[in-house]
Write an enzyme that holds these catalytic residues in place. Structure first.
Site: not given
Ligand code: GDP
Ligand code: IMO
Ligand code: MG
Length: 456
Positions: A42, A70
């Site tokens: 994340d 994502h």
């Molecule tokens: P990913 O799994 O790595 O693609 O990330 P996620 O989408 O799960 O979580 C990142 C969150 O942070 C999302 O809600 C994005 O919209 C938000 N985000 C990403 N970059 C920024 C930033 O620079 N500033 C802020 N405030 N939010 C961001």
């Molecule tokens: P993105 O791509 C955050 C974590 C789960 C759990 C562990 C195992 O959005 O960054 P699983 O369901 O994969 O067997 O869970 O891994 N986990 C993540 N945490 N971002 C993710 O993906 C994750 N994918 C798996 O929360 O602790």
């Molecule tokens: Mg994510």
């Protein structure tokens, strides 16, 4: 009318330099850019991929499944992708789901249809799925839940998985009983027999597992026909892309280094390789074709699920980061645990991945803090340790050495270039850069596409 898919269906577009063609020794072909999570997930990978995808010809997922979540924000519209590469937003690029990904077909089509309603038209025509990718079945997801309950009952704790069936599906793959896309599209009678055997295998381990086999097979047959036009030999497709005319190829890592099955905080990890090797094995591309490897790190640290988290702040700072950063899981809706930036883990991720540059996201979330701490080293029994501990008991015991930097107490969300940032924010960024020894190429100050400062 449907037909059985075969490799022959693919257009023979062999390029000079493709396998079977004479290739000069120094011609490795096009380079692939890889985007990887440098913490516990994340970090904002979706946003970084979206930024690069505007110019990409092919955007690929190489590992994980719909455990990933994502987020991409374009023109005020927020999309969340789980199995689809975030590049699917770009109408000019092809999205590829590689062999290393595990695919839950109901999840894939649900995701596509949901995004279609938001305006993402024609995604099915832009998606290519490797015939070697393994399938996640509904019962894998049920078993994921059963295994979590079992862990809770036996050890008093579980992993906190996303319950998307990831662990059980990769287990089936590793134990050679898994079923792949090519099996689903091949002889359905044979597929049905193997499907039944797999269900019976899991029922022998989990007697409470109920599966309506006929209903499942009926649905899978329908999904097979919807999937068929998208399926290709992924290895051949990538080889053509690598050795054809110049192409921009992007790999979107899912999950992150500290969740990697080999290098992460085992057993509190996911079941795939989320580090750079996963790009090669999950797509069938030679290491020589790997070009830039961009690590994505948040300006602080978060983690979803259970497991050691040395810089976690179970106090007002953690709460502030959680609320200001809207730190809630995209896939599960769980609150993310929050803490200070841990440079020990980012350096460890760099040891494994060899980042060529870093994207530092969510700097804006720190805008209100008086001072900001950064974890720079771990100590055991008062002594600094140079490595990242493999053993979780040890990781739980480490004492974090922090550096304290002054906060900038200024809204950075409107900054669009380096000079727009307050000096103390610039100082924070330079500190991180120097400490990891990798240049920071982007700094994120907001959710949307334009909120990304490019440094070089
Ligand atoms: P990913 O799994 O790595 O693609 O990330 P996620 O989408 O799960 O979580 C990142 C969150 O942070 C999302 O809600 C994005 O919209 C938000 N985000 C990403 N970059 C920024 C930033 O620079 N500033 C802020 N405030 N939010 C961001
Ligand atoms: P993105 O791509 C955050 C974590 C789960 C759990 C562990 C195992 O959005 O960054 P699983 O369901 O994969 O067997 O869970 O891994 N986990 C993540 N945490 N971002 C993710 O993906 C994750 N994918 C798996 O929360 O602790
Ligand atoms: Mg994510």
């Amino acid at each position: 009318m449907s037909h059985t898919w075969s490799a022959k269906d693919q257009k023979n577009t062999s390029q000079p330099g493709a396998v079977g063609q004479k290739r000069p020794r120094n011609d490795t072909g096009n380079k692939v850019t890889v985007v990887l999570g440098a913490q516990w997930g994340d970090e904002g990978k979706g946003k970084v991929v979206d930024l690069l995808a505007t110019e990409a010809d092919v955007v690929c997922r190489c590992q994980g499944g719909n455990n990933a979540g994502h987020t991409v924000v374009v023109d005020g519209k927020e999309y969340d992708f789980h199995l689809l590469p975030s590049g699917i937003i770009n109408p000019k690029s092809i999205s590829l789901i590689g062999n290393g990904v595990v695919i839950h077909l109901p999840g894939l089509f649900e995701e596509g249809d949901k995004n279609d309603k938001k305006g993402l038209k024609g995604w099915e025509k832009r998606l290519i799925v490797s015939d070697r990718a393994h399938l996640v079945f509904d019962f894998h997801q049920v078993v994921d839940g059963l295994q979590e309950s079992e862990r809770q009952a036996q050890e008093g704790k579980n992993i906190g998985t996303t319950k998307k069936g990831i662990g059980p599906a990769y287990s089936s793959k590793a134990s050679r009983t898994g079923l792949r896309v090519c099996d689903l599209l091949g002889d359905f009678k044979d597929f049905s027999t193997r499907f039944k055997n797999l269900v019976h295998h899991y029922q022998s381990m989990y007697p409470s597992l109920e599966v309506d086999i006929e209903d499942q097979l009926k649905k899978l047959k329908e999904y097979a026909e919807r999937l068929r036009p998208m399926v290709r030999d992924g290895v051949y497709y990538m080889n053509e892309a690598l050795h054809g005319p110049p192409k921009k190829i992007l790999v979107e890592g899912a999950n992150a280094a500290l969740l990697d099955i080999d290098f992460g905080t085992y057993p509190f990890v996911t079941s795939s390789n989320c580090t750079v090797g996963g790009a090669c094995t999950g797509l069938g591309i030679p290491p020589l074709n790997i070009g830039d490897v961009f690590g994505v790190a948040k300006a602080y640290t978060t983690r979803v699920g259970i497991g050691a988290f040395p810089t976690e702040q179970l106090n007002a700072v953690g709460e502030l980061l959680q609320t200001r950063g809207h730190e809630v899981g995209v896939t599960t809706g769980r609150k993310r645990r929050c803490g200070w930036l841990d440079l020990v883990i980012v350096r460890y991720a760099h040891m494994i991945n060899g980042f060529t540059a870093i994207a530092l996201t969510k700097l804006d979330i720190l805008d209100v803090l008086d001072e900001i701490k950064v974890g720079v080293a771990y100590k055991l029994n008062g002594k600094r340790i140079p490595h990242f501990p493999a053993n979780m008991d040890v990781l739980h015991k480490v004492e974090v050495e922090y550096e304290t930097l002054p906060g900038w107490k200024t809204d950075t969300s409107a900054a669009r270039k380096w000079n727009d940032l307050p000096a103390k924010a610039q100082n924070y960024i330079r500190f991180i850069e120097n400490h990891i020894g990798v240049p920071i190429k982007w700094v994120g100050v907001g959710k949307s596409r334009e909120c990304m400062i490019q440094m070089f």
